[in-house]
Write an enzyme that holds these catalytic residues in place. Structure first.
Site, PDB file in Angstrom:
ATOM      1  N   ALA A 193       0.797  -1.228   0.000  1.00  0.00           N
ATOM      2  CA  ALA A 193       0.000   0.000   0.000  1.00  0.00           C
ATOM      3  C   ALA A 193       0.827   1.274   0.000  1.00  0.00           C
ATOM      4  CB  ALA A 193      -0.935   0.008   1.209  1.00  0.00           C
ATOM      5  N   TYR A 237       9.031 -12.709 -13.465  1.00  0.00           N
ATOM      6  CA  TYR A 237       7.837 -11.947 -13.089  1.00  0.00           C
ATOM      7  C   TYR A 237       6.596 -12.560 -13.735  1.00  0.00           C
ATOM      8  CZ  TYR A 237       4.511  -8.049 -12.933  1.00  0.00           C
ATOM      9  OH  TYR A 237       3.399  -7.273 -12.738  1.00  0.00           O
ATOM     10  N   ALA A 280       6.161 -15.605 -14.759  1.00  0.00           N
ATOM     11  CA  ALA A 280       5.873 -16.892 -14.130  1.00  0.00           C
ATOM     12  C   ALA A 280       5.145 -16.699 -12.806  1.00  0.00           C
ATOM     13  CB  ALA A 280       7.175 -17.655 -13.904  1.00  0.00           C
TER      14      ALA A 280
END
Length: 266
Positions: free
Chosen positions: A15, A157, A159
């Site tokens: 966040a 990434y 995968a």
């Protein structure tokens, strides 16, 4: 937008910036109580301060999704603050670029540990608290890269993002008896901090791959997650919602060139 979300307890991982920050703000604006989670406490405090200035409810919690113990502490904090967990937005992820010819085990493991194991940790830590309410929403942030497209330097990434969807399909079945849906949002190219840092020319070039002619915003992704989190989306589960301006559909660059002169001048 969705009255069913007012007062709901929400955890957002990742966040501190980008899509996760937008999710925290958008959900708070709808009246949700937000626990904003990331490793960088200073960024979290800034996000929560901005939310509170707008009259929203948000609290920071510094934690690393790679640690199951820290995710357990996160879930316990949400229960302490808000009485439970209604919505988990498992958004934390990394996307370092590394070609296969240069990629090491450490490079690969770092991405998989954060994006896949981190997702698993967040879901696992929240599951019992969410099951107790017999109602909930879990939304994963996947990507078009991996499940739908490829790009040099992002094999690990891609995968990891495909793995998230595989996880989702079975998790949705297992959580269904408890009234919990499990869905995913898959962004295309989004105007995040990392992309903006590449400059205006880069952004214009990337925009040419999108049929709508422009890149998305973090808020575009957050708003899609907002829908999937609502009671109005209660009959949707194990679904991957692609938010990419149509990027994955042209069969070639020629298809986009054919409409290029129909866009208004900047």
């Amino acid at each position: 937008m969705f009255t069913s979300l007012k007062g709901r307890s929400v955890i957002v991982t990742g966040a501190g910036s980008g899509i996760g920050r937008a999710m925290a703000k958008v959900f708070a604006k709808e009246g949700c109580r937000v626990l904003a989670v990331a490793r960088n406490e200073k960024k979290l405090e800034e996000v929560c301060a901005q939310i509170k200035e707008q009259g929203g409810i948000a609290e920071p919690f510094a934690a690393d999704v790679k640690s199951l113990d820290e995710m357990k502490a996160m879930a316990a904090k949400a229960k302490e603050l808000f009485g439970g967990i209604d919505i988990l937005l498992s958004n934390a992820g990394i996307f370092p670029e590394k070609r296969l010819s240069e990629m090491t085990d450490k490079d690969y493991d770092n991405v998989m540990d954060t994006n896949v194991r981190g997702m698993f940790h967040a879901v696992w830590a929240c599951q019992e608290i969410m099951k107790a309410k017999r109602h909930g929403r879990i939304i994963l942030t996947s990507s078009i890269t991996g499940p739908n497209t490829g790009f040099p330097g992002w094999a690990h990434y891609g995968a990891s993002k495909a793995a998230q969807l595989g996880f989702m399909h079975t998790a949705a079945i297992e959580f269904a008896p408890y009234g919990i849906t499990v869905n995913a949002v898959s962004p295309g190219n989004v105007l995040s901090e990392g992309l903006l840092a590449n400059g205006e020319d880069y952004i214009k070039q990337m925009s040419k791959s999108v049929p709508l002619g422009h890149l998305g915003t973090p808020e575009d992704i957050a708003n899609a997650a907002l829908f999937l989190a609502s009671d109005e989306a209660g009959f949707i589960t194990a679904h991957n919602l692609i938010i990419d301006g149509g990027q994955i559909w042209p069969e070639s660059v020629t298809a986009l060139d054919a409409i290029r002169d129909e866009f208004p001048e900047d």
